[in-house]
Design a protein around this motif. Structure first.
Motif, PDB file in Angstrom:
ATOM      1  N   ASP A  91       0.846  -1.187   0.000  1.00  0.00           N
ATOM      2  CA  ASP A  91       0.000   0.000   0.000  1.00  0.00           C
ATOM      3  C   ASP A  91       0.883   1.240   0.000  1.00  0.00           C
ATOM      4  OD1 ASP A  91       0.717   0.665   2.719  1.00  0.00           O
ATOM      5  OD2 ASP A  91      -0.725  -0.823   3.413  1.00  0.00           O
ATOM      6  N   LEU A  92       0.242   2.395  -0.189  1.00  0.00           N
ATOM      7  CA  LEU A  92       1.000   3.635  -0.339  1.00  0.00           C
ATOM      8  C   LEU A  92       1.777   3.982   0.929  1.00  0.00           C
ATOM      9  CD1 LEU A  92       1.720   5.932  -2.231  1.00  0.00           C
ATOM     10  CD2 LEU A  92      -0.406   7.088  -1.582  1.00  0.00           C
ATOM     11  N   ALA A  95       4.924   1.979   0.418  1.00  0.00           N
ATOM     12  CA  ALA A  95       5.577   2.056  -0.889  1.00  0.00           C
ATOM     13  C   ALA A  95       6.950   2.723  -0.762  1.00  0.00           C
ATOM     14  CB  ALA A  95       4.698   2.834  -1.862  1.00  0.00           C
ATOM     15  N   LYS A 102       4.381  10.524  -2.008  1.00  0.00           N
ATOM     16  CA  LYS A 102       3.171   9.890  -1.484  1.00  0.00           C
ATOM     17  C   LYS A 102       2.022  10.890  -1.388  1.00  0.00           C
ATOM     18  CE  LYS A 102       5.497   6.277   1.210  1.00  0.00           C
ATOM     19  NZ  LYS A 102       5.706   5.677   2.553  1.00  0.00           N
ATOM     20  N   GLU A 105       0.709  11.624  -4.848  1.00  0.00           N
ATOM     21  CA  GLU A 105      -0.141  10.527  -5.330  1.00  0.00           C
ATOM     22  C   GLU A 105      -1.499  10.562  -4.633  1.00  0.00           C
ATOM     23  OE1 GLU A 105       0.355   8.484  -7.702  1.00  0.00           O
ATOM     24  OE2 GLU A 105       2.521   8.404  -8.064  1.00  0.00           O
ATOM     25  N   LEU A 109      -5.151  11.235  -6.399  1.00  0.00           N
ATOM     26  CA  LEU A 109      -6.215  10.254  -6.257  1.00  0.00           C
ATOM     27  C   LEU A 109      -7.469  10.890  -5.652  1.00  0.00           C
ATOM     28  CD1 LEU A 109      -6.833   7.348  -6.824  1.00  0.00           C
ATOM     29  CD2 LEU A 109      -5.889   6.743  -4.598  1.00  0.00           C
ATOM     30  N   VAL A 177      -4.619   2.816  -0.086  1.00  0.00           N
ATOM     31  CA  VAL A 177      -4.289   3.093  -1.486  1.00  0.00           C
ATOM     32  C   VAL A 177      -3.204   2.137  -1.979  1.00  0.00           C
ATOM     33  CG1 VAL A 177      -3.372   4.809  -3.096  1.00  0.00           C
ATOM     34  CG2 VAL A 177      -4.891   5.529  -1.226  1.00  0.00           C
ATOM     35  N   LEU A 179      -0.998   1.455  -5.587  1.00  0.00           N
ATOM     36  CA  LEU A 179      -0.716   2.174  -6.831  1.00  0.00           C
ATOM     37  C   LEU A 179      -0.577   1.294  -8.060  1.00  0.00           C
ATOM     38  CD1 LEU A 179       1.811   4.919  -5.671  1.00  0.00           C
ATOM     39  CD2 LEU A 179      -0.651   5.121  -6.081  1.00  0.00           C
ATOM     40  N   THR A 182      -2.483  -0.247 -11.551  1.00  0.00           N
ATOM     41  CA  THR A 182      -3.181   1.035 -11.631  1.00  0.00           C
ATOM     42  C   THR A 182      -3.717   1.334 -10.240  1.00  0.00           C
ATOM     43  OG1 THR A 182      -5.265  -0.038 -12.246  1.00  0.00           O
ATOM     44  CG2 THR A 182      -3.858   0.745 -14.049  1.00  0.00           C
ATOM     45  N   PRO A 183      -3.932   2.600  -9.890  1.00  0.00           N
ATOM     46  CA  PRO A 183      -4.389   2.926  -8.534  1.00  0.00           C
ATOM     47  C   PRO A 183      -5.699   2.234  -8.166  1.00  0.00           C
ATOM     48  CG  PRO A 183      -3.626   4.899  -9.643  1.00  0.00           C
ATOM     49  CD  PRO A 183      -3.654   3.815 -10.679  1.00  0.00           C
TER      50      PRO A 183
END
Length: 260
Positions: A91-92, A95, A102, A105, A109, A177, A179, A182-183
């Motif tokens: 997850d973000l 990441a 972050k 992103e 989103l 989230v 990524l 694709t997100p």
């Protein structure tokens, strides 16, 4: 995990079923089979939080068609079970990115979610807060009254909630989230047509953003959404969100205690 749940799922060759999260709203399990991995959510308390699980699944299915959420592979309303694919990438929150990346992103989103066209009801903050207070009063009437008094000072904000509704996640934590490729975003139980500022303030609270991080997040959101965020207005919503979260956690504490 109950064997009857596994028996009811449209999967075979189960090797392992392990708990990932025990919460008040949901229990979450990872199921490993000979061919794939899955996430199984078992719904727990719905009524105290004003959650509509049929609506949640309907929303997630629409979002999956737009490649914004995992596919719902199986939904058993009677047992309160939802099966979806396990997202293998981190997850973000975990990441391998800088915090600045972050936040960028996350802001992109959030802007994307606010542009989504979807069939979903308008979120009623007033009804949700009234439900929280009513449920809390069953455990601690005095504390519930104190929250009701605190919320009265935010009457104008609550009255203006979703006056220009956009679709909102309302709990956009980095851990929700994913990524790649694709997100994808998970945990849509609090989503609905609602208030942009409330959603942004919730994202800041969920990720415990400090002032420089909040500024970076808002700047990135404005660039992506093409929307000017009024800082004073956002600060007012942040104050309300802080009270709402305190109320939620107070109720959560009591429900967790009776469910253990």
């Amino acid at each position: 995990m109950q064997q009857q749940w596994l028996d009811s799922l449209p999967i075979h060759g189960v090797i392992k079923a392990e708990p990932l999260l025990r919460g008040v709203a949901n229990n979450v399990y990872k199921i490993t089979t000979t061919k794939s991995n899955y996430i199984l959510k078992q719904f727990r308390f719905d009524h105290p939080y004003g959650l509509d699980r049929d609506q949640e699944v309907l929303v997630q299915r629409q979002l999956a068609e737009q490649q914004l959420a995992p596919d719902v592979l199986h939904y058993d309303a009677a047992q309160g079970l939802v099966l979806q694919a396990y997202l293998e990438e981190p997850d973000l929150a975990h990441a391998d990115l800088s915090m600045a990346d972050k936040l960028r992103e996350l802001a992109d989103l959030a802007a994307h979610i606010h542009r989504v066209t979807i069939k979903a009801p308008v979120w009623s903050l007033r009804e949700r807060l009234a439900r929280y207070c009513q449920q809390l009063a069953e455990f601690d009437r005095e504390h519930a009254k104190q929250f009701e008094l605190r919320l009265r000072s935010f009457r104008k904000l609550i009255d203006n909630f979703a006056s220009h509704p956009v679709f909102c996640h309302n709990d956009l934590g980095l851990h929700h989230v994913f990524l790649a490729p694709t997100p994808r975003v998970i945990d849509w139980e609090y989503s609905g047509m609602g208030e942009r500022y409330f959603d942004l303030a919730n994202a800041m609270a969920a990720n415990e953003l400090e002032l420089p991080q909040r500024s970076a997040f808002v700047n990135a959101y404005e660039a992506s959404a093409g929307f000017q965020v009024h800082r004073d207005t956002l600060e007012n919503w942040r104050e309300l969100v802080a009270v709402v979260n305190q109320l939620w956690y107070e109720l959560h504490h009591h429900l967790q205690r009776i469910s253990d």
